[in-house]
Design a protein around this motif. Structure first.
Motif, mmCIF file in Angstrom:
data_model
loop_
_atom_site.group_PDB
_atom_site.id
_atom_site.type_symbol
_atom_site.label_atom_id
_atom_site.label_comp_id
_atom_site.label_asym_id
_atom_site.label_seq_id
_atom_site.Cartn_x
_atom_site.Cartn_y
_atom_site.Cartn_z
ATOM 1 N N LEU A 65 -38.900 -14.778 -15.321
ATOM 2 C CA LEU A 65 -38.592 -13.465 -15.882
ATOM 3 C C LEU A 65 -37.146 -13.397 -16.345
ATOM 4 C CD1 LEU A 65 -40.395 -11.138 -13.322
ATOM 5 C CD2 LEU A 65 -41.184 -11.869 -15.559
ATOM 6 N N GLU A 66 -36.933 -12.897 -17.541
ATOM 7 C CA GLU A 66 -35.594 -12.797 -18.107
ATOM 8 C C GLU A 66 -34.971 -11.417 -17.898
ATOM 9 O OE1 GLU A 66 -33.746 -15.116 -19.690
ATOM 10 O OE2 GLU A 66 -35.250 -16.628 -19.231
ATOM 11 N N ASN A 67 -35.796 -10.374 -17.916
ATOM 12 C CA ASN A 67 -35.312 -9.009 -17.799
ATOM 13 C C ASN A 67 -34.995 -8.698 -16.338
ATOM 14 O OD1 ASN A 67 -34.779 -6.314 -18.034
ATOM 15 N ND2 ASN A 67 -36.656 -5.831 -19.159
ATOM 16 N N ASN A 68 -33.766 -8.252 -16.072
ATOM 17 C CA ASN A 68 -33.340 -8.016 -14.693
ATOM 18 C C ASN A 68 -34.100 -6.883 -14.026
ATOM 19 O OD1 ASN A 68 -31.468 -10.054 -14.629
ATOM 20 N ND2 ASN A 68 -29.835 -8.766 -15.407
ATOM 21 N N SER A 69 -34.355 -5.801 -14.750
ATOM 22 C CA SER A 69 -35.059 -4.672 -14.136
ATOM 23 C C SER A 69 -36.495 -5.042 -13.781
ATOM 24 C CB SER A 69 -35.023 -3.449 -15.053
ATOM 25 O OG SER A 69 -35.593 -3.754 -16.303
ATOM 26 N N VAL A 70 -37.152 -5.805 -14.631
ATOM 27 C CA VAL A 70 -38.517 -6.256 -14.338
ATOM 28 C C VAL A 70 -38.496 -7.224 -13.152
ATOM 29 C CG1 VAL A 70 -40.496 -7.531 -15.243
ATOM 30 C CG2 VAL A 70 -39.285 -5.919 -16.704
ATOM 31 N N LEU A 71 -37.503 -8.088 -13.114
ATOM 32 C CA LEU A 71 -37.373 -9.036 -12.010
ATOM 33 C C LEU A 71 -37.194 -8.311 -10.678
ATOM 34 C CD1 LEU A 71 -36.993 -11.920 -10.904
ATOM 35 C CD2 LEU A 71 -34.580 -11.712 -11.497
ATOM 36 N N ILE A 72 -36.375 -7.280 -10.666
ATOM 37 C CA ILE A 72 -36.137 -6.530 -9.433
ATOM 38 C C ILE A 72 -37.403 -5.815 -8.984
ATOM 39 C CG2 ILE A 72 -34.873 -4.568 -8.459
ATOM 40 C CD1 ILE A 72 -32.473 -5.503 -10.189
ATOM 41 N N ILE A 73 -38.094 -5.166 -9.907
ATOM 42 C CA ILE A 73 -39.312 -4.418 -9.555
ATOM 43 C C ILE A 73 -40.397 -5.352 -9.041
ATOM 44 C CG2 ILE A 73 -41.202 -3.035 -10.521
ATOM 45 C CD1 ILE A 73 -39.052 -1.764 -12.368
ATOM 46 N N VAL A 74 -40.633 -6.457 -9.741
ATOM 47 C CA VAL A 74 -41.673 -7.402 -9.331
ATOM 48 C C VAL A 74 -41.305 -8.055 -7.997
ATOM 49 C CG1 VAL A 74 -42.837 -9.560 -9.950
ATOM 50 C CG2 VAL A 74 -42.476 -7.803 -11.678
ATOM 51 N N VAL B 24 -28.764 -11.762 -9.247
ATOM 52 C CA VAL B 24 -30.083 -11.244 -8.863
ATOM 53 C C VAL B 24 -31.010 -12.389 -8.485
ATOM 54 C CG1 VAL B 24 -32.125 -10.037 -9.741
ATOM 55 C CG2 VAL B 24 -29.864 -9.116 -10.193
ATOM 56 N N GLY B 25 -30.972 -13.476 -9.257
ATOM 57 C CA GLY B 25 -31.782 -14.645 -8.929
ATOM 58 C C GLY B 25 -31.395 -15.273 -7.610
ATOM 59 N N LEU B 26 -30.097 -15.318 -7.331
ATOM 60 C CA LEU B 26 -29.621 -15.871 -6.064
ATOM 61 C C LEU B 26 -30.070 -15.016 -4.886
ATOM 62 C CD1 LEU B 26 -27.776 -17.944 -4.600
ATOM 63 C CD2 LEU B 26 -25.954 -16.266 -4.851
ATOM 64 N N ILE B 27 -29.991 -13.713 -5.033
ATOM 65 C CA ILE B 27 -30.386 -12.810 -3.941
ATOM 66 C C ILE B 27 -31.867 -12.952 -3.639
ATOM 67 C CG2 ILE B 27 -30.700 -10.379 -3.339
ATOM 68 C CD1 ILE B 27 -28.033 -9.860 -4.820
ATOM 69 N N PHE B 28 -32.702 -12.837 -4.661
ATOM 70 C CA PHE B 28 -34.138 -12.897 -4.410
ATOM 71 C C PHE B 28 -34.603 -14.312 -4.077
ATOM 72 C CE2 PHE B 28 -34.106 -8.815 -6.776
ATOM 73 C CZ PHE B 28 -34.587 -8.041 -5.746
ATOM 74 N N GLY B 29 -33.930 -15.321 -4.589
ATOM 75 C CA GLY B 29 -34.244 -16.692 -4.192
ATOM 76 C C GLY B 29 -33.935 -16.938 -2.720
ATOM 77 N N SER B 30 -32.823 -16.385 -2.248
ATOM 78 C CA SER B 30 -32.464 -16.521 -0.836
ATOM 79 C C SER B 30 -33.452 -15.798 0.064
ATOM 80 C CB SER B 30 -31.058 -15.970 -0.600
ATOM 81 O OG SER B 30 -30.122 -16.669 -1.361
ATOM 82 N N ILE B 31 -33.857 -14.619 -0.358
ATOM 83 C CA ILE B 31 -34.874 -13.883 0.400
ATOM 84 C C ILE B 31 -36.181 -14.683 0.406
ATOM 85 C CG2 ILE B 31 -36.293 -11.785 0.434
ATOM 86 C CD1 ILE B 31 -33.802 -10.319 -0.701
ATOM 87 N N GLY B 32 -36.504 -15.319 -0.714
ATOM 88 C CA GLY B 32 -37.703 -16.143 -0.797
ATOM 89 C C GLY B 32 -37.671 -17.324 0.149
ATOM 90 N N VAL C 105 -42.535 -18.438 -1.967
ATOM 91 C CA VAL C 105 -42.596 -19.387 -3.080
ATOM 92 C C VAL C 105 -42.469 -18.649 -4.409
ATOM 93 C CG1 VAL C 105 -44.110 -21.010 -4.288
ATOM 94 C CG2 VAL C 105 -43.920 -21.106 -1.800
ATOM 95 N N PHE C 106 -43.166 -17.537 -4.540
ATOM 96 C CA PHE C 106 -43.076 -16.755 -5.772
ATOM 97 C C PHE C 106 -41.682 -16.161 -5.965
ATOM 98 C CE2 PHE C 106 -47.826 -16.411 -5.540
ATOM 99 C CZ PHE C 106 -48.064 -17.104 -6.719
ATOM 100 N N LEU C 107 -41.045 -15.717 -4.887
ATOM 101 C CA LEU C 107 -39.697 -15.169 -5.003
ATOM 102 C C LEU C 107 -38.687 -16.232 -5.409
ATOM 103 C CD1 LEU C 107 -39.517 -12.725 -1.968
ATOM 104 C CD2 LEU C 107 -39.384 -12.113 -4.380
ATOM 105 N N ILE C 108 -38.907 -17.456 -4.980
ATOM 106 C CA ILE C 108 -38.005 -18.539 -5.371
ATOM 107 C C ILE C 108 -38.168 -18.851 -6.862
ATOM 108 C CG2 ILE C 108 -37.528 -21.006 -5.082
ATOM 109 C CD1 ILE C 108 -38.258 -20.609 -2.105
ATOM 110 N N GLY C 109 -39.390 -18.887 -7.348
ATOM 111 C CA GLY C 109 -39.638 -19.280 -8.736
ATOM 112 C C GLY C 109 -39.566 -18.173 -9.752
ATOM 113 N N LEU C 110 -39.614 -16.947 -9.310
ATOM 114 C CA LEU C 110 -39.658 -15.814 -10.236
ATOM 115 C C LEU C 110 -38.435 -15.680 -11.137
ATOM 116 C CD1 LEU C 110 -41.835 -13.713 -10.759
ATOM 117 C CD2 LEU C 110 -40.617 -12.161 -9.264
ATOM 118 N N PRO C 111 -37.215 -15.909 -10.667
ATOM 119 C CA PRO C 111 -36.061 -15.783 -11.574
ATOM 120 C C PRO C 111 -36.069 -16.770 -12.742
ATOM 121 C CG PRO C 111 -35.317 -15.719 -9.311
ATOM 122 C CD PRO C 111 -36.774 -16.079 -9.285
ATOM 123 N N TYR C 112 -36.800 -17.862 -12.612
ATOM 124 C CA TYR C 112 -36.891 -18.813 -13.711
ATOM 125 C C TYR C 112 -37.868 -18.357 -14.785
ATOM 126 C CZ TYR C 112 -34.445 -21.920 -10.559
ATOM 127 O OH TYR C 112 -33.520 -22.464 -9.712
#
Length: 68
Positions: free
Chosen positions: A46-55, A9-17, A37-44
């Motif tokens: 947020l720990e919860n995957n569902s919250v990470l996906i929604i945000v 999930v972090g890789l996907i949203f980081g790539s989109i970022g 910038v926020f999409l790149i740093g967000l996986p670091y």
């Protein structure tokens, strides 16, 4: 960030970022650049995957919703 789901999930949203950052810089679109910038740093942060996906989905929609 040890389980494989968080890594993917972090890789996907980081790539989109990264794509948002490149687009925002080339088009001089500040909201898209900051969203990237926020999409790149967000996986670091947020720990919860569902919250990470929604945000992340909300952040991805911001450049379309906010016009400056």
């Amino acid at each position: 960030m040890g389980d494989p789901t968080s890594l993917i999930v972090g890789l996907i949203f980081g790539s989109i970022g990264v794509g948002y950052c490149i687009y925002g810089k080339k088009q001089s679109h500040l909201i898209a650049f900051l969203a990237g910038v926020f999409l790149i740093g967000l996986p670091y942060v947020l720990e919860n995957n569902s919250v990470l996906i929604i945000v992340s989905l909300i952040i991805m929609a911001l450049p379309k919703l906010v016009k400056l």
